[in-house]
Design an enzyme around this catalytic site. Sequence first.
Site, PDB file in Angstrom:
ATOM      1  N   LYS A  99      36.173 -13.516  41.098  1.00 23.92           N
ATOM      2  CA  LYS A  99      35.981 -13.503  42.690  1.00 23.92           C
ATOM      3  C   LYS A  99      34.700 -13.065  42.856  1.00 23.92           C
ATOM      4  O   LYS A  99      33.760 -12.988  42.439  1.00 23.92           O
ATOM      5  CB  LYS A  99      37.205 -13.154  43.892  1.00 23.92           C
ATOM      6  CG  LYS A  99      37.934 -14.597  43.159  1.00 23.92           C
ATOM      7  CD  LYS A  99      39.479 -14.105  44.582  1.00 23.92           C
ATOM      8  CE  LYS A  99      40.495 -15.525  43.971  1.00 23.92           C
ATOM      9  NZ  LYS A  99      41.864 -15.497  44.512  1.00 23.92           N
ATOM     10  N   GLU A 108      49.001 -11.184  20.387  1.00 20.65           N
ATOM     11  CA  GLU A 108      50.389 -10.539  20.966  1.00 20.65           C
ATOM     12  C   GLU A 108      50.196  -8.622  20.775  1.00 20.65           C
ATOM     13  O   GLU A 108      51.061  -8.418  20.188  1.00 20.65           O
ATOM     14  CB  GLU A 108      51.469 -10.469  20.537  1.00 20.65           C
ATOM     15  CG  GLU A 108      52.345 -12.663  21.394  1.00 20.65           C
ATOM     16  CD  GLU A 108      53.056 -13.061  20.499  1.00 20.65           C
ATOM     17  OE1 GLU A 108      53.472 -13.607  21.026  1.00 20.65           O
ATOM     18  OE2 GLU A 108      54.082 -12.344  19.814  1.00 20.65           O
ATOM     19  N   ARG A 138      38.029 -15.953  34.592  1.00 23.21           N
ATOM     20  CA  ARG A 138      38.760 -16.345  35.082  1.00 23.21           C
ATOM     21  C   ARG A 138      39.824 -15.768  34.622  1.00 23.21           C
ATOM     22  O   ARG A 138      39.904 -15.747  33.315  1.00 23.21           O
ATOM     23  CB  ARG A 138      39.255 -17.956  35.597  1.00 23.21           C
ATOM     24  CG  ARG A 138      40.292 -18.769  36.482  1.00 23.21           C
ATOM     25  CD  ARG A 138      39.842 -19.854  36.105  1.00 23.21           C
ATOM     26  NE  ARG A 138      38.478 -20.201  37.505  1.00 23.21           N
ATOM     27  CZ  ARG A 138      38.708 -19.811  38.318  1.00 23.21           C
ATOM     28  NH1 ARG A 138      39.484 -19.754  38.552  1.00 23.21           N
ATOM     29  NH2 ARG A 138      37.700 -19.998  39.202  1.00 23.21           N
ATOM     30  N   THR A 167      41.721 -10.377  40.384  1.00 23.15           N
ATOM     31  CA  THR A 167      41.088 -11.200  40.487  1.00 23.15           C
ATOM     32  C   THR A 167      40.178 -10.446  39.473  1.00 23.15           C
ATOM     33  O   THR A 167      39.101  -9.762  39.950  1.00 23.15           O
ATOM     34  CB  THR A 167      41.360 -12.305  40.451  1.00 23.15           C
ATOM     35  OG1 THR A 167      40.333 -11.539  41.371  1.00 23.15           O
ATOM     36  CG2 THR A 167      42.126 -13.132  41.161  1.00 23.15           C
ATOM     37  N   TYR A 214      44.995 -14.958  17.676  1.00 25.64           N
ATOM     38  CA  TYR A 214      46.082 -14.152  18.258  1.00 25.64           C
ATOM     39  C   TYR A 214      46.302 -12.831  18.306  1.00 25.64           C
ATOM     40  O   TYR A 214      46.491 -12.349  17.293  1.00 25.64           O
ATOM     41  CB  TYR A 214      47.530 -15.399  17.906  1.00 25.64           C
ATOM     42  CG  TYR A 214      47.764 -15.992  18.579  1.00 25.64           C
ATOM     43  CD1 TYR A 214      48.928 -15.355  19.417  1.00 25.64           C
ATOM     44  CD2 TYR A 214      48.014 -17.542  18.191  1.00 25.64           C
ATOM     45  CE1 TYR A 214      49.319 -16.380  19.788  1.00 25.64           C
ATOM     46  CE2 TYR A 214      49.264 -18.174  18.742  1.00 25.64           C
ATOM     47  CZ  TYR A 214      49.652 -17.523  19.970  1.00 25.64           C
ATOM     48  OH  TYR A 214      50.919 -18.312  20.554  1.00 25.64           O
ATOM     49  N   ASP A 238      47.620  -6.935  47.110  1.00 26.22           N
ATOM     50  CA  ASP A 238      46.801  -7.445  45.719  1.00 26.22           C
ATOM     51  C   ASP A 238      45.296  -7.779  46.291  1.00 26.22           C
ATOM     52  O   ASP A 238      45.007  -8.388  47.471  1.00 26.22           O
ATOM     53  CB  ASP A 238      47.364  -9.093  46.846  1.00 26.22           C
ATOM     54  CG  ASP A 238      46.610 -10.251  45.962  1.00 26.22           C
ATOM     55  OD1 ASP A 238      46.084 -10.403  45.370  1.00 26.22           O
ATOM     56  OD2 ASP A 238      47.891 -11.248  45.558  1.00 26.22           O
TER      57      ASP A 238
HETATM   58  C1  LIG Z   1      43.045 -15.211  44.598  1.00 23.14           C
HETATM   59  C2  LIG Z   1      44.133 -14.730  44.621  1.00 23.14           C
HETATM   60  C3  LIG Z   1      44.897 -14.820  43.726  1.00 23.14           C
HETATM   61  C4  LIG Z   1      45.968 -15.775  42.658  1.00 23.14           C
HETATM   62  O1  LIG Z   1      44.845 -16.157  42.156  1.00 23.14           O
HETATM   63  P1  LIG Z   1      44.392 -17.137  40.584  1.00 23.14           P
HETATM   64  O2  LIG Z   1      43.853 -16.277  39.418  1.00 23.14           O
HETATM   65  O3  LIG Z   1      43.922 -18.283  41.493  1.00 23.14           O
HETATM   66  O4  LIG Z   1      46.016 -17.388  40.201  1.00 23.14           O
HETATM   67  C5  LIG Z   1      46.202 -14.006  44.247  1.00 23.14           C
HETATM   68  N1  LIG Z   1      46.467 -13.669  45.373  1.00 23.14           N
HETATM   69  C6  LIG Z   1      45.500 -13.888  46.566  1.00 23.14           C
HETATM   70  C7  LIG Z   1      45.689 -12.706  47.514  1.00 23.14           C
HETATM   71  C8  LIG Z   1      44.748 -14.111  45.744  1.00 23.14           C
HETATM   72  O5  LIG Z   1      43.063 -14.580  46.905  1.00 23.14           O
END
Ligand SMILES: *Cc1c(COP(=O)(O)O)cnc(C)c1O
Length: 442
Positions: free
Chosen positions: A263, A90, A269, A260, A88, A234
């Site tokens: 990807k 935090e 993840r 993320t 844990y 993003d």
């Molecule tokens: C994949 C993605 C997310 C979210 O990712 P998660 O891990 O599935 O929550 C947010 N914004 C964009 C543009 C994405 O392609």
Amino acid sequence: MAVSPAPSSGHLPRTSPRSPWDAPPGGAPDPWTPWAGPEALRRQDPELADVLLAELRRQRQDLQLIAAENFTSPAVLAALGSPLANKYAEGYPGARHHGGCEVVDLAERLAVDRATALFGAEHANVQPHSGSSAVLAAYAALLRPGDTVLAMALAQGGHLTHGSPANFSGRWFDFVGYGVDPVTGLIDHDRVRALALAHRPKAIVCGSISYPRHPDYAAFREIADEVDAYLIADAAHPIGLVAGGVAPSPVPYADVVCATTHKVLRGPRGGLVMCPAELAGRMDRAVFPFTQGGAQMHTVAAKAVALGEAATPAFAAYTRQVVANARALAGELSQLGLTVATGGTDTHLITADPAPLGVDGPAARRRCAAAGIVLDVCAVPAPDRPGGCVKGIRLGTAAVTTQGMTEPEMGRIAALLAAALREDAGTRAEVAELTGEFQPYP
Ligand SMILES: *Cc1c(COP(=O)(O)O)cnc(C)c1O
């Protein structure tokens, strides 16, 4: 702390002369141990072990063309399955709400230092549990409920967190959507500027789930400055390409970069946010305690491993091949008659309308699935259709490139896809033949 591409455990306390995480003396490294590996799972829970094995078989046999997926390295998987999952933690390194965090603090500092060095960011937070959590934290740091936000419209490639009524974002903020030019498929910056001037958003979001070209971050910055808005990039999809040096970086332009790690970046993840030093405190408080509790330290450790891998020349070469493969595949698909959005790609991602071959996106996904080809349905711009878009397909080359496939295999993939759409008998066996030559986990 210095940034090192490979994990170093020289300064860790030792509890036993040799732990299962040490490389065996003189032997090949064997991270899977009787107490923490698949053997332990099979002994205790054969039913679930069979499920995991079935998924491994599916990943090996089928052709993985989901643009958001990849195959992590065994090192990343080892960190995910490590005892850090028990801890844990935090708070942040050196300032935790729990005791006993001295060791996991080292993992988080490595992850943060590797992220800031790799992307040239002043500050990084590696705790967001997902890309969506990263975006939620960015909104929490910069916005108040009811604020206006300008983001890509959902039908044109915006993510759920960019104002979907089914998502918190659409409930708590007033989203205005920009789109792509119906003819070129490219973001129309004049239109973005006009919408920004008309709606005076508090933030502009630049990023998409399906845009195959590089965003023009400088243009977005200029528009944001004109209306005194924050710019949130993003970069969930392209951040791995940025790491490899084959895509422009949003870091010099955006107030907050959300990403993320699973990807193209090929890590566990999870999510990541980066920002200038002056926003660091607000951003960290927005992640914890505002939107999350304890950090997942095994995932944070796995992010450190992936960020270390992403800083290597081998990863840069991987990203160059990812883009070369996507360009080759896009070319092959248009030769076969599919309408490829924007006429090609700069990235790992392709969207296309299969209508000229007599199927729509959902039917194409079904027929591909029956042949062992896994891809997504996605909105594709179509100027002559009601709503300006159709349901097409989205595919990406991150996973197949990790498997070692190059341009010649892109020709085979396109031919297999066309055969799947025609529902040719025997396509599934041909797909298995191809994947059999390129095993992700030998
Ligand atoms: C994949 C993605 C997310 C979210 O990712 P998660 O891990 O599935 O929550 C947010 N914004 C964009 C543009 C994405 O392609």
